[in-house]
Design an enzyme around this catalytic site. Structure first.
Site, PDB file in Angstrom:
ATOM      1  CE1 TYR A 145      26.817 -14.885  -6.463  1.00  0.00           C
ATOM      2  CE2 TYR A 145      26.070 -12.853  -6.123  1.00  0.00           C
ATOM      3  CZ  TYR A 145      26.195 -14.035  -5.723  1.00  0.00           C
ATOM      4  OH  TYR A 145      25.645 -14.636  -4.407  1.00  0.00           O
ATOM      5  CG  ASP A 240      22.897  -8.790 -12.447  1.00  0.00           C
ATOM      6  OD1 ASP A 240      22.491  -7.577 -11.921  1.00  0.00           O
ATOM      7  OD2 ASP A 240      23.015  -9.832 -11.986  1.00  0.00           O
ATOM      8  CE  LYS A 268      24.611  -4.968  -4.738  1.00  0.00           C
ATOM      9  NZ  LYS A 268      24.774  -6.128  -3.600  1.00  0.00           N
TER      10      LYS A 268
HETATM   11  N1  HOZ Z   1      27.146 -11.025  -2.881  1.00  0.00           N
HETATM   12  C1  HOZ Z   1      27.585  -9.836  -2.266  1.00  0.00           C
HETATM   13  C2  HOZ Z   1      28.710  -9.096  -2.989  1.00  0.00           C
HETATM   14  N2  HOZ Z   1      28.771  -9.034  -4.381  1.00  0.00           N
HETATM   15  C3  HOZ Z   1      28.005 -10.038  -0.972  1.00  0.00           C
HETATM   16  C4  HOZ Z   1      26.687  -9.967  -0.042  1.00  0.00           C
HETATM   17  C5  HOZ Z   1      26.922  -9.859   1.473  1.00  0.00           C
HETATM   18  O1  HOZ Z   1      27.855 -10.673   1.884  1.00  0.00           O
HETATM   19  O2  HOZ Z   1      26.556  -9.364   2.150  1.00  0.00           O
END
Ligand code: HOZ
Length: 425
Positions: A145, A240, A268
Site C-alpha cells: 500500500y 516505500d 509517520k
Molecule cells: N492506511 C492506514 C493504515 N495503514 C490507516 C490510516 C487511518 O485510518 O488513520
C-alpha cells in the site's frame, strides 16, 4: 472538554462525515463493531475513549509514535514552535535541520523534500521517477500500500484489503494501464515483468517490509534481486519506508537489509506524530524537481513549523542505539508471548499476529494471496473484540501491524499476552 458519549458522537458523525470516519479502517466494521472508538485523549501506551475507557494502544497512530502518545519532549517542541507561528508557507531553519537529520540517517538519501502525508510523498516520488526516466510504467506488488495514489491502488493492502475493494471507481483506466502488479517476494515474476516491460518501466515500488497486508518480511534475496533488475533495466528502485523508516532500524529497512534504493518515501515517525512525510534519494534524481528541474511538486504546508519541530525532537533521539536495542527487546518479548496463537511475523518493532486456523499451526505467509488464504479475518475480528473488551486495542483489521513503542513496558506487553492466551474462538 467533553462533547458527547461514543454513541452520540457516532450518530452525529454519520450524518456529517461519509461513513462517520475520515479514513475507512477506523469505522471498525471489519472487526464486527457497530460503532468505532472515538478517542478523547492519549498518553504513553494508552488511549482513552469518549466514554473514559482506557486501552493499551498497539496502533500508535499507525506506527507514527515511537515514544508513545503525548511524549513530553515532542509536546514541548511543538509548543515552543507554535509560539512563533503555525504556518508560513516559506523556508525555515528547522526544515533544513530536519532534512539534514534524514539525510544523515537514511543510507541512500542524498537530498530530500518534505511534504505533508505519505500519499503525497508516494504520488510525488512516482511522478519524479516518471519524469526522470521519461517512462510511464510502474511495477508494484500485491498487498503493498502506497497511500491512495490513483496509479498505485491496484491490488492494494491496508483499507483496500480490509474492505475487500477490488477496484476503486474514479480512477481512469488509462492511469492504471501503466501499473503492473506482481506477487510480493516473487522475484521470478518481477523478472518476467521487467523482461516484458523493462524498456518502458519508470520504477519498481515496494514496501521493503510489507506492513499493509499484515507484516510480511522480504524473503532472502528479494530486495537485492529487485535492485539488480532495476540496474539492468534502467528503472528506479523506490522503497516505500513510510512504515519501516526509523522503525526497523534508524536507517529503515534499507539499513537493516543492506539494499540501496534510488528513491525513498518516508512519513509517520519522520513527523513525530504530526502531518509530515518526505521523499528523497539520489541527488541527480531529486534535482529534477522544480525549481531546479522540470518535475513540478509543491505544497503550502510542506515543511510546516510544528511538524518539523516534532520530527526533529524525535529523530534526534534516535541517534542513541539503545533505542533500537530496547525496541527489539520489547517486540521480541511480545512475539514470544504471542507465538503459538497463530502465525506471528515480526521485523523489529512491527509485527502481526495472523489468525491462521489452529489446525494449520504457525505457517509462513510470504505474500498477499497467502494472507488471504491462510489468515482468518473472522477469527481476527473475534480476537480483536475479546481484547477490546479487556482494554487492549489492536489495529481494527487483520491487514495491518502492531507497533511497539518505547512507551510499551513489560506490564502492557504481559497484559496483552495474558489476554490473548484467554481467547478461545
Ligand atoms: N492506511 C492506514 C493504515 N495503514 C490507516 C490510516 C487511518 O485510518 O488513520
Amino acid at each position: 472538554m467533553v462533547v458527547g458519549t461514543r454513541s452520540e458522537l457516532w450518530a452525529r458523525a454519520q450524518r456529517l462525515i461519509p461513513g462517520g470516519v475520515n479514513s475507512p479502517v477506523r469505522a471498525m466494521r471489519a472487526v464486527g463493531l457497530d460503532e468505532p472508538m472515538f478517542v478523547r485523549r492519549a498518553d504513553g501506551a494508552y488511549l482513552e475513549d469518549a466514554d473514559g475507557a482506557r486501552y493499551v494502544d498497539w496502533v500508535q497512530s499507525w506506527g507514527a509514535l515511537l515514544f508513545g502518545h503525548a511524549d513530553p519532549e515532542t509536546i514541548e517542541a511543538i509548543r515552543e514552535a507554535a509560539l512563533d507561528g503555525t504556518s508560513y508557507g516559506a523556508a525555515t531553519e528547522r526544515e533544513v535541520e530536519l532534512a539534514a537529520e534524514i539525510v544523515e540517517a537514511i543510507p541512500s538519501v542524498e537530498m530530500v523534500r518534505l511534504v505533508s502525508s505519505g500519499t503525497e510523498a508516494a504520488m510525488s516520488a512516482l511522478r519524479l521517477a516518471r519524469g526522470f526516466t521519461r517512462r510511464d510504467r510502474v511495477l508494484k506488488f500485491a498487498g503493498c500500500y502506497h497511500g491512495h495514489v490513483d496509479a498505485l491502488l491496484a491490488e492494494a493492502g491496508s483499507g483496500v484489503a480490509t474492505l475487500g475493494i477490488p477496484a476503486t471507481p474514479g480512477i481512469p483506466g488509462a492511469v492504471t494501464s501503466h501499473t503492473i502488479v506482481c506477487p510480493y517476494n516473487d522475484l521470478d515474476a518481477a523478472a518476467a515483468a521487467v523482461a516484458r516491460y523493462g524498456e518502458g518501466l519508470a520504477c519498481v515500488i515496494v514496501e521493503p517490509v510489507a506492513g499493509n497486508m499484515g507484516v510480511v518480511p522480504p524473503a532472502p534475496g528479494f530486495l537485492d534481486g529487485l535492485r539488480a533488475l532495476c540496474d539492468a533495466s534502467g528503472a528506479l528502485l523506490v522503497f516505500d519506508e513510510v512504515v519501516t523508516g526509523f522503525r526497523v532500524a534508524r536507517g529503515g529497512a534499507q539499513e537493516r537489509f543492506g539494499v540501496r534504493p534510488d528513491l525513498t518515501i518516508l512519513g509517520k515517525i519522520a513527523g513525530g506524530g504530526l502531518p509530515l512525510a518526505a521523499f528523497g534519494g539520489r541527488a541527480d534524481v531529486m534535482q529534477e524537481l522544480a525549481p531546479t528541474g522540470p518535475v513540478y511538486q509543491a505544497g503550502t504546508l510542506s515543511g510546516n513549523p510544528l511538524a518539523t519541530a516534532a520530527g526533529l525532537s524525535v529523530l534526534r533521539r534516535l541517534r542513541d542505539p539503545l533505542v533500537y536495542d530496547e525496541l527489539e527487546r520489547r517486540a521480541a518479548r511480545l512475539q514470544a508471548g504471542l507465538d503459538g496463537h497463530g502465525t506471528v511475523q515480526r521485523v523489529g518493532a512491527m509485527l502481526t499476529l495472523f489468525c491462521t486456523p489452529p489446525e494449520l499451526g504457525a505457517v509462513p505467509i510470504r505474500n498477499y494471496a497467502l494472507v488471504r488464504d491462510r489468515a482468518d479475518a473472522e477469527r481476527y475480528g473475534a480476537l480483536f473484540r475479546h481484547l477490546f473488551d479487556r482494554g487492549i486495542y489492536l489495529a481494527p483489521s487483520q491487514f495491518e501491524a502492531m507497533f511497539v513503542s518505547l512507551a510499551h513496558g513489560d506490564e502492557e506487553i504481559d497484559r496483552t499476552i495474558e489476554a490473548v492466551e484467554s481467547f478461545r474462538a
